[in-house]
Design a protein around this motif. Structure first.
Motif, PDB file in Angstrom:
ATOM      1  N   UNK A 165       0.778  -1.119   0.048  1.00 27.92           N
ATOM      2  CA  UNK A 165      -0.061  -0.014   0.004  1.00 27.92           C
ATOM      3  C   UNK A 165       1.074   1.047   0.176  1.00 27.92           C
ATOM      4  N   UNK A 166       2.255   1.332  -0.299  1.00 32.74           N
ATOM      5  CA  UNK A 166       2.938   2.287  -0.169  1.00 32.74           C
ATOM      6  C   UNK A 166       3.355   2.752  -1.618  1.00 32.74           C
ATOM      7  N   UNK A 167       2.753   2.383  -2.598  1.00 34.24           N
ATOM      8  CA  UNK A 167       3.117   2.750  -3.939  1.00 34.24           C
ATOM      9  C   UNK A 167       2.489   4.086  -4.283  1.00 34.24           C
ATOM     10  N   UNK A 168       3.220   4.867  -4.974  1.00 35.11           N
ATOM     11  CA  UNK A 168       4.685   4.637  -5.605  1.00 35.11           C
ATOM     12  C   UNK A 168       5.742   4.635  -4.747  1.00 35.11           C
ATOM     13  N   UNK A 169       6.722   3.996  -4.936  1.00 35.75           N
ATOM     14  CA  UNK A 169       7.989   3.929  -4.322  1.00 35.75           C
ATOM     15  C   UNK A 169       9.207   3.605  -5.385  1.00 35.75           C
ATOM     16  N   UNK A 170      10.106   3.945  -5.344  1.00 34.17           N
ATOM     17  CA  UNK A 170      11.692   3.918  -6.215  1.00 34.17           C
ATOM     18  C   UNK A 170      11.775   2.240  -6.368  1.00 34.17           C
ATOM     19  N   UNK A 171      12.049   1.814  -7.512  1.00 34.91           N
ATOM     20  CA  UNK A 171      12.128   0.319  -7.597  1.00 34.91           C
ATOM     21  C   UNK A 171      13.754  -0.021  -7.370  1.00 34.91           C
ATOM     22  N   UNK A 172      14.330   0.915  -7.605  1.00 34.22           N
ATOM     23  CA  UNK A 172      15.965   0.741  -7.260  1.00 34.22           C
ATOM     24  C   UNK A 172      16.608   1.201  -5.872  1.00 34.22           C
TER      25      UNK A 172
END
Length: 323
Positions: A196-203
């Motif tokens: 439920x924390x989207x969006x977040x960096x994938x890197x």
């Protein structure tokens, strides 16, 4: 109702801030000694996730649901591959999005606190290949760094050498950032914690808001909200029979109590801990010593604590009930 008396935690590639082994032991200590009402999970607070493409995953999920009296609406079937690794696209389309939709449609967003991933759900998300543009940028930076370091090695001018040092540091930082950006591999469990924390960096790393030592560590690339973090557990093993045994023996242990010896594998002696107060290791080492002392005072089981840098060796922990 007590659903999880003992919690296993796997620290992988996404949520940062805790040395893995120490965190596992600390969680066991916390769960053992905290008041029951603070750690209890009601059946409706648990969501069980199974892979419909693996028969044993579904049967184990249903068995666990029945043993724990978890509502039928809290069992979710997803369609994933049968491998330990999935792609980011497979994770999003096959697992993350269906889970969010299920929680929303069934009105479970407020009630579910813990997500249990059953045998058959992939463990890892593969990193995406870097683009041609990103690869070219990395090559250019590596070339610049090599040239600057060569020039610095032959420089006899202190002022110029200092200037080169600043430039070298800048290029190294840019190169480090580009390498972090290209690393988008992750643990499925940690990504589900951030459902439920989207969006977040994938890197890179996402700071763990539940980590008590986060203020003394190096800042991470992003920070999630504590309210948006799910507890994630996994019932998994090399074969389904072991998972079945874990379910049954856990319930039996909750009824009869834990028997055996408790082993605490610390790193520092108590006087040394205070000298390392700025270290996350010392923070958890102190907790380990306190937990061992509390257990010794309770006299509920024999306690062994080792403050040597090395881990316990094979055969050092007979009749281990808690490690």
């Amino acid at each position: 109702m007590m659903l999880f008396r003992y919690v296993s935690v796997i620290c992988r590639n996404r949520i940062s801030g805790v040395p893995g082994l120490l965190f596992i032991m600390l969680c066991l200590c916390i769960v053992t000694f905290m008041p029951q009402e603070l750690i209890a999970l009601e059946p409706e607070e648990v969501l069980v996730v199974v892979n419909e493409n693996i028969r044993e995953s579904v049967s184990l999920g249903r068995y666990y649901q029945k043993r724990r009296s978890i509502p039928q609406s809290n069992l979710v079937k997803v369609s994933m591959n049968k491998m330990e690794t999935c792609s980011r696209k497979e994770f999003d389309l096959g697992l993350a999005i269906p889970l969010r939709e299920h929680l929303l449609k069934r009105g479970l967003l407020e009630s579910v606190r813990c997500i249990v991933l059953m045998y058959g759900i992939p463990l890892r998300i593969a990193g995406e290949s870097i683009s041609e543009e990103e690869y070219s940028k990395k090559e250019v930076l590596e070339g610049q760094l090599k040239a600057l370091e060569k020039e610095s090695a032959f420089s006899r001018d202190d002022v110029f050498s200092k200037t080169l040092g600043v430039e070298i540091a800048k290029v190294k930082k840019a190169l480090s950032d580009s390498m972090i950006y290209s690393d988008r591999s992750a643990s499925v469990d940690s990504e589900i914690a951030l459902l439920l924390s989207v969006p977040y960096p994938l890197e890179g790393w996402v700071d763990n808001p539940c980590y008590v030592g986060r203020f003394i560590d190096i800042p991470s690339s992003s920070q999630a909200s504590q309210e948006a973090i799910y507890m994630v557990s996994r019932l998994d093993a090399p074969d389904p029979g072991i998972v079945l045994r874990i379910i049954d023996e856990s319930i039996q242990t909750e009824r009869t109590g834990l028997k055996g010896r408790a082993y605490f594998d610390a790193r520092f002696q108590p006087p040394d801990i205070m000298e390392r107060r700025d270290s996350s290791y010392s923070l958890y080492d102190q907790s380990l010593h306190k937990a061992a002392q509390r257990l010794q005072k309770s006299m509920s089981m024999p306690v062994a604590i080792d403050h040597r840098p090395d881990l316990f060796a094979q055969g050092d922990c007979p009749q281990a009930a808690l490690y």
